[in-house]
Motif scaffolding. Structure first.
Motif, mmCIF file in Angstrom:
data_model
loop_
_atom_site.group_PDB
_atom_site.id
_atom_site.type_symbol
_atom_site.label_atom_id
_atom_site.label_comp_id
_atom_site.label_asym_id
_atom_site.label_seq_id
_atom_site.Cartn_x
_atom_site.Cartn_y
_atom_site.Cartn_z
ATOM 1 N N HIS A 474 10.176 -24.389 17.131
ATOM 2 C CA HIS A 474 9.597 -25.081 15.977
ATOM 3 C C HIS A 474 9.007 -26.431 16.368
ATOM 4 O O HIS A 474 7.853 -26.734 16.036
ATOM 5 C CB HIS A 474 10.651 -25.272 14.893
ATOM 6 N N PHE A 475 9.790 -27.249 17.070
ATOM 7 C CA PHE A 475 9.303 -28.583 17.422
ATOM 8 C C PHE A 475 8.241 -28.520 18.507
ATOM 9 O O PHE A 475 7.393 -29.412 18.596
ATOM 10 C CB PHE A 475 10.476 -29.475 17.844
ATOM 11 N N TRP A 476 8.303 -27.494 19.362
ATOM 12 C CA TRP A 476 7.220 -27.288 20.346
ATOM 13 C C TRP A 476 5.895 -27.053 19.600
ATOM 14 O O TRP A 476 4.874 -27.645 19.937
ATOM 15 C CB TRP A 476 7.583 -26.099 21.235
ATOM 16 N N GLN A 477 5.926 -26.165 18.579
ATOM 17 C CA GLN A 477 4.711 -25.898 17.818
ATOM 18 C C GLN A 477 4.261 -27.125 17.021
ATOM 19 O O GLN A 477 3.067 -27.371 16.848
ATOM 20 C CB GLN A 477 4.948 -24.710 16.881
ATOM 21 N N GLU A 478 5.250 -27.887 16.560
ATOM 22 C CA GLU A 478 4.922 -29.115 15.839
ATOM 23 C C GLU A 478 4.194 -30.102 16.754
ATOM 24 O O GLU A 478 3.209 -30.742 16.363
ATOM 25 C CB GLU A 478 6.213 -29.740 15.309
ATOM 26 N N PHE A 479 4.673 -30.209 17.990
ATOM 27 C CA PHE A 479 4.009 -31.078 18.973
ATOM 28 C C PHE A 479 2.610 -30.565 19.286
ATOM 29 O O PHE A 479 1.659 -31.347 19.403
ATOM 30 C CB PHE A 479 4.851 -31.150 20.249
ATOM 31 N N ALA A 480 2.475 -29.243 19.427
ATOM 32 C CA ALA A 480 1.168 -28.654 19.730
ATOM 33 C C ALA A 480 0.172 -28.934 18.607
ATOM 34 O O ALA A 480 -0.998 -29.253 18.854
ATOM 35 C CB ALA A 480 1.303 -27.159 19.955
ATOM 36 N N GLU A 481 0.617 -28.833 17.363
ATOM 37 C CA GLU A 481 -0.266 -29.114 16.234
ATOM 38 C C GLU A 481 -0.663 -30.589 16.205
ATOM 39 O O GLU A 481 -1.812 -30.941 15.911
ATOM 40 C CB GLU A 481 0.442 -28.735 14.922
ATOM 41 N N LYS A 482 0.302 -31.457 16.515
ATOM 42 C CA LYS A 482 0.020 -32.895 16.550
ATOM 43 C C LYS A 482 -1.037 -33.212 17.610
ATOM 44 O O LYS A 482 -1.964 -33.983 17.376
ATOM 45 C CB LYS A 482 1.317 -33.649 16.843
ATOM 46 N N ARG A 483 -0.900 -32.596 18.783
ATOM 47 C CA ARG A 483 -1.880 -32.821 19.839
ATOM 48 C C ARG A 483 -3.251 -32.246 19.461
ATOM 49 O O ARG A 483 -4.285 -32.827 19.799
ATOM 50 C CB ARG A 483 -1.405 -32.172 21.147
ATOM 51 N N THR A 495 -2.694 -23.818 26.347
ATOM 52 C CA THR A 495 -1.523 -24.025 27.200
ATOM 53 C C THR A 495 -0.245 -24.081 26.390
ATOM 54 O O THR A 495 0.784 -23.505 26.775
ATOM 55 C CB THR A 495 -1.689 -25.323 28.016
ATOM 56 N N LEU A 496 -0.281 -24.767 25.256
ATOM 57 C CA LEU A 496 0.924 -24.930 24.443
ATOM 58 C C LEU A 496 1.206 -23.726 23.552
ATOM 59 O O LEU A 496 2.334 -23.551 23.085
ATOM 60 C CB LEU A 496 0.797 -26.192 23.581
ATOM 61 N N ASN A 497 0.218 -22.899 23.300
ATOM 62 C CA ASN A 497 0.387 -21.761 22.400
ATOM 63 C C ASN A 497 0.863 -20.533 23.180
ATOM 64 O O ASN A 497 0.116 -19.590 23.413
ATOM 65 C CB ASN A 497 -0.938 -21.470 21.684
#
Length: 585
Positions: A474-483, A495-497
């Motif tokens: 969840h927080f990985w995807q949250e970071f990816a969306e923020k970036r 890379t993050l997805n």
């Protein structure tokens, strides 16, 4: 008017004992003369102005002296000494290889070597700046240097030993001259000042010694310059600072105090004052790095001896080193070194230095944040007193305004909220149970969503959630969306997805190619910091590798994207066939 003679010539040493700071050289030479173990060729090498040519002349004068003293010093009264002092000796020849570097010059010297001395024991040939000889001249000199007549002695001097042919080095007895210590230079200058009836501050003389960087000739030149500058024959610290255009070390103490306090404004104002006085920004950065280095060596009593400053400055360094942590100094040296490396290539060099100072001013806060206790009972108890009663958010309509204080709900089953970590600056505390229900993947985000703060409001983080794969995803995807919102980089998004595995406190992920590896390497620190702030995993780490065969291929083409969607919803395939649609765009 009497003819003025510069101090470097007027007080040039004429005996071995008067040579400054090269006792290991002079002792060896005196012992060689005493035991009659003189080599056929000497090579004196070292930095400029440390006494190479001086020692060569003293050696030449001593070995031909007819009345040596008991401590192996020339008498200065015999015919050989007098002729040498009057530059009329037929046994001592000096050649400047910088201007006489051809094969013909060396051949003329070799022709002179054939004739024995008329008086005295030896003919001595001093070749200064020998590294300037051409390769052909070196080769012409080899045979004579290897097998000279018994009465011939060659003394070669150079500042660049690495430029001399190995075949020449192997035929010489090599003496490496040291840079002269600041205290030795200051003592020598004090001795000259006393002879010249000049009143000189010890601190001013040591400042000249530091500026000379181990070269006594440079120090004597600066000494003459400052004496000429002063109409009263006095040398003060302030006058030497002004005349030599040296940045006072007091500025470095003041700017370090500002950095330790985290004051960006004060450090920038001090830097502006330095620039307005005409000092170069690069010089300031180099001096600041030297200051940090001196503070670091003061942290350990064993290394204090490496500090070559005045006693007054030593006291200041010891005092400030107690207030600066080793972590700060090491980090500051790292940041400052990067500023030094990239200074010349920067388009706006002043801004480059100011950004460095801003980073340095924020180091104390960052280091304090990293060292805050997370499990200390006293810290948790102290934070508990600052935190409001827990609030369970159930629906979006029940959620209070962001940052507002709400009363404790009457439900007896609500679990007590643990103490907030000391790094949070919060006025409202959100119950972990509510947060978990609201943020974990797979739950109804509308029923228990955290209110999103505005850009101007402070960010309030909930308690850290336990480290599970779902929470990490969840927080990985949250970071990816923020970036994605901030950078809009397709490479980062791809890379993050992707999926990853969690083993203990290590996230393991396989990548497609080296470009993704480089991208994730650049993101690593920000990503790990983001996850550690939200998950109870203080040692969380990231392990990634390039393994295309392990990665599930992402859909790129139109056909692949349709096949991916049809796999999730077979009705799309039915719809496509019923309407006769095509995936080619």
């Amino acid at each position: 008017m009497d003819h003025f003679v510069v101090s470097a010539r007027k007080y040039r040493p004429i005996t071995f004992d008067s040579v400054v700071g090269q006792s290991h050289i002079t002792t060896t030479l005196k012992n060689a003369i005493r035991t009659n173990h003189l080599a056929q060729a000497f090579l004196f090498c070292g930095p400029r102005g440390v006494g190479k040519t001086t020692c060569a002349r003293i050696l030449a004068k001593t070995i031909n002296c007819q009345n040596l003293s008991d401590d192996i010093e020339p008498c200065g009264e015999c015919d050989s000494c007098v002729s040498f002092q009057n530059n009329a000796s037929f046994n001592i020849h000096e050649l400047d290889a910088a201007s006489n570097n051809s094969v013909d010059d060396i051949r003329n010297l070799i022709d002179q070597v054939r004739y024995p001395p008329q008086t005295g024991k030896y003919k001595i040939y001093i070749i200064d700046e020998v590294h300037m000889l051409s390769p052909a001249a070196f080769n012409a000199f080899l045979k004579t240097l290897e097998e000279p007549p018994s009465y011939a002695i060659f003394i070669l001097a150079t500042t660049e030993k690495h430029k001399i042919l190995p075949t020449i080095l192997s035929r010489c007895q090599i003496f490496d001259f040291n840079r002269i210590r600041t205290t030795d230079i200051a003592d020598h200058l004090a001795h000259i000042a006393q002879k010249e009836n000049i009143v000189a501050d010890r601190e001013a003389l040591e400042l000249i010694g530091q500026k000379a960087d181990g070269g006594l000739r440079d120090a004597l030149s600066m000494f003459d310059l400052n004496v000429t500058f002063s109409p009263t024959n006095e040398l003060t610290y302030a006058d030497v600072l002004e005349n030599l255009h040296i940045l006072d070390y007091d500025y470095y103490f003041r700017i370090t105090d500002a950095l330790l306090k985290g004051s960006i404004a004060e450090s920038l104002l001090l830097f502006d004052e330095i620039i307005r006085k005409g000092f170069d920004g690069h010089l300031f950065v180099v001096g600041l790095l030297e200051h940090f280095r001196n503070l670091m060596v003061c942290k350990d009593p064993i290394t204090v001896s490496l500090l070559e400053v005045t006693e007054a400055a030593r006291t200041k360094y010891l005092d400030q080193s107690h207030r600066a942590t080793l972590s700060f100094l090491l980090s500051a040296l790292s940041v400052g070194s990067q500023c030094d490396i990239h200074y010349k290539t920067s388009k706006n060099q002043r801004l480059h230095v100011e950004l460095c100072l801003m980073k340095l001013a924020k180091l104390p806060d960052l280091l304090a944040l990293q060292t805050l206790p997370t499990t200390n009972g006293q810290a948790a108890e102290a934070e508990k007193k600052k935190v409001e009663s827990p609030v369970a958010l159930t629906t979006e309509s029940d959620a209070p305004a962001y940052g507002a204080k709400v009363p404790t709900p009457a439900t007896p089953s609500a679990p007590p909220a643990p103490a907030a970590p000391s790094r949070l600056r919060s006025t409202a505390h959100i119950a972990p149970a509510a947060v978990g229900a609201a943020t974990l993947p797979g739950t109804d985000t509308k029923s228990a969503a955290l209110p999103k703060p505005s850009a101007t409001e402070p960010v309030i983080l909930p308690d850290k959630l336990p480290l599970t794969l779902d929470n990490a995803v969840h927080f990985w995807q949250e970071f990816a969306e923020k970036r994605r919102i901030e950078r809009n980089s397709s490479t980062e998004e791809v890379t993050l997805n992707r999926d990853f595995a969690l083993e203990n406190q290590t996230i393991k992920i396989a990548l497609d190619n080296d470009l993704q590896r480089d991208t994730l390497t650049a993101l690593r620190n920000d990503l790990i910091w983001y996850l550690r702030e939200r998950l109870d995993a203080p040692t969380l780490s990231l392990d990634f590798r390039v393994a295309p065969q392990e990665v599930k291929r992402m859909p790129y083409t139109a056909q692949e994207k349709f096949a991916y969607l049809a796999e999730k919803n077979p009705h799309l395939q039915v719809l496509k066939e019923a309407l006769g649609l095509d995936t080619e765009f």
